[in-house]
Design an enzyme around this catalytic site. Structure first.
Site, PDB file in Angstrom:
ATOM      1  N   HIS A 239       0.837  -1.205   0.000  1.00  0.00           N
ATOM      2  CA  HIS A 239       0.000   0.000   0.000  1.00  0.00           C
ATOM      3  C   HIS A 239       0.871   1.253   0.000  1.00  0.00           C
ATOM      4  O   HIS A 239       0.392   2.335  -0.363  1.00  0.00           O
ATOM      5  CB  HIS A 239      -0.920   0.009   1.227  1.00  0.00           C
ATOM      6  CG  HIS A 239      -1.955  -1.074   1.192  1.00  0.00           C
ATOM      7  ND1 HIS A 239      -2.927  -1.143   0.219  1.00  0.00           N
ATOM      8  CD2 HIS A 239      -2.168  -2.139   2.004  1.00  0.00           C
ATOM      9  CE1 HIS A 239      -3.701  -2.191   0.436  1.00  0.00           C
ATOM     10  NE2 HIS A 239      -3.250  -2.829   1.510  1.00  0.00           N
ATOM     11  N   ARG A 240       2.125   1.097   0.414  1.00  0.00           N
ATOM     12  CA  ARG A 240       3.045   2.229   0.384  1.00  0.00           C
ATOM     13  C   ARG A 240       3.183   2.770  -1.037  1.00  0.00           C
ATOM     14  O   ARG A 240       3.358   3.987  -1.239  1.00  0.00           O
ATOM     15  CB  ARG A 240       4.416   1.817   0.922  1.00  0.00           C
ATOM     16  CG  ARG A 240       5.397   2.976   1.061  1.00  0.00           C
ATOM     17  CD  ARG A 240       6.742   2.527   1.580  1.00  0.00           C
ATOM     18  NE  ARG A 240       6.694   2.189   2.989  1.00  0.00           N
ATOM     19  CZ  ARG A 240       6.870   0.971   3.467  1.00  0.00           C
ATOM     20  NH1 ARG A 240       7.081  -0.040   2.641  1.00  0.00           N
ATOM     21  NH2 ARG A 240       6.833   0.738   4.754  1.00  0.00           N
ATOM     22  N   ALA A 241       3.096   1.892  -2.018  1.00  0.00           N
ATOM     23  CA  ALA A 241       3.195   2.318  -3.416  1.00  0.00           C
ATOM     24  C   ALA A 241       2.070   3.285  -3.768  1.00  0.00           C
ATOM     25  O   ALA A 241       2.309   4.332  -4.396  1.00  0.00           O
ATOM     26  CB  ALA A 241       3.152   1.089  -4.333  1.00  0.00           C
TER      27      ALA A 241
END
Length: 304
Positions: A239-241
Site C-alpha cells: 500500500h506504500r506504493a
C-alpha cells in the site's frame, strides 16, 4: 570547488524531476538513483542543494557505524548531572538538509532501515541503557548506486519513494553538449555559473512557490480509485506504493501551480514510483518497466 549548476545538466529529465519533487516534498520518501559511474548522479545531488533554500548536502559514508549515524547519549554526563546530553550523529546534521548516501547498496541493511525509518517519521530516536532521546531529523534522502556492484533487498527498495535508472546519453548531439559544458565549467567556473544564474534563480523560485501551494492541493476519489486500480493491475502488494504515487502526484500538481491533481499527474508519478516495486522477471530485462509503460500508455489513450 563550486557545484555544477543543476540547470546546466544535460538530459536525465526523470532524475532531475525526481530530485526536484523530493526537494519540494520530502514526505515522498527520498529517491534511489541507479546507474553506472559517470552518469551525473552525484553531480545532480550536490547541485540540488544550490536550488533549495538554506540547504546543504550531508554525506553518509558506507563505512559509517550505527553510533556515527544515529548519535549517542553521553551516559557519564547523564549519571553525573541527571541531564540528557546528545553526542549528535549524521542524522542530526541532516535535519533540513539533503542526506546523501553514495553506493547505498553497500551500506549495511540495518543502517538503511534506520535511514528510511527516520526519513518517514522525521524524528531520530536514540535509546541507550534504558534512557531515550529524540530530535527532529527531516531530510531529503538520496541514495545512488551502481546495480552491477550488488542490489538492495526488495523490502528496502520498496521503502524508497522514487527510483530512477540513469544511463549515459545515446544521442550524439546531447553527448557532445555534456562534454562541451563540462569543459567550459572546468575552464572558468565563475563565468559558467553566471551563464546559468538566472535559470538557477528561476528554478529556486518555482520550487518555493510549489512548496507554498502544496498544502492546498486536493485529490478526488476517482483519482484515488485510478491509483488503486493501477496497483492491482500491476500486482503490487504494498500500500506504500499507492500512497507514494498520490503524494508524488500532489507534488507534481503543486509544481505545475495547480491545486487539484489531474490524471496526468497520477501517471507521471507512477512512472517514478512504481517500477522498482514490480515483481522482476529474471528472464526478461526491464520487463516490469515495459509492462508499466504499456499499461500507462493504454490508460492515457483510454482516458482521452
Amino acid at each position: 570547488m563550486k557545484n555544477y549548476p543543476f540547470t546546466a545538466i544535460v538530459g536525465q529529465d526523470k532524475m532531475k524531476k525526481a530530485l526536484i519533487l523530493n526537494g519540494i516534498n520530502p514526505k515522498i520518501g527520498g529517491v534511489l538513483i541507479q546507474g553506472e559511474k559517470g552518469t551525473a548522479k552525484s553531480t545532480a545531488v550536490r547541485a540540488l542543494a544550490d536550488v533549495l533554500t538554506n540547504t546543504s548536502v550531508v554525506n553518509l559514508p558506507v563505512s559509517a557505524t550505527e553510533d556515527r549515524v544515529v548519535g549517542t547519549l553521553d551516559m557519564e554526563h547523564i549519571l553525573k548531572t541527571g541531564e540528557k546530553k546528545l553526542e549528535p550523529g549524521i542524522l542530526a546534521k541532516a535535519d533540513k538538509n539533503i542526506l546523501y548516501v553514495d553506493e547505498v547498496n553497500l551500506l549495511e541493511d540495518h543502517l538503511v532501515d534506520i535511514l528510511l525509518d527516520t526519513a518517514a517519521m522525521g524524528v531520530n530516536r536514540i535509546e541507550r541503557e534504558g534512557v531515550s532521546y529524540e530530535h527532529p531529523s527531516r531530510f531529503v534522502l538520496v541514495g545512488t548506486m551502481n546495480p552491477e556492484e550488488g542490489a538492495l533487498r526488495p523490502q528496502l527498495l520498496d521503502r524508497f519513494g522514487l527510483c530512477i535508472d540513469v544511463e549515459s546519453e545515446k544521442n550524439v548531439e546531447e553527448r557532445m553538449e555534456v562534454v562541451r559544458r563540462r569543459l567550459n565549467f572546468e575552464q572558468d567556473q565563475e563565468q559558467f555559473e553566471k551563464k546559468y544564474e538566472q535559470d538557477q534563480k528561476q528554478l529556486t523560485y518555482q520550487i518555493r512557490r510549489a512548496k507554498e501551494l502544496l498544502p492546498a492541493v486536493e485529490i478526488n476519489d476517482n483519482l484515488l480509485r485510478a491509483v488503486a486500480d493501477l496497483s492491482i493491475e500491476l500486482g503490487i502488494e504494498s500500500h506504500r506504493a499507492d500512497i507514494t504515487v498520490i503524494t508524488a502526484a500532489q507534488t507534481l500538481a503543486a509544481w505545475k501551480q495547480r491545486t487539484m491533481v489531474q490524471l496526468e499527474d497520477i501517471y507521471e508519478a507512477a512512472e517514478l514510483a512504481l517500477p522498482h516495486r514490480l515483481l522482476q522477471d529474471p528472464m526478461k530485462e526491464n520487463s516490469s518497466y515495459l509492462k508499466l509503460t504499456e499499461l500507462l500508455n493504454q490508460k492515457v489513450v483510454d482516458n482521452q
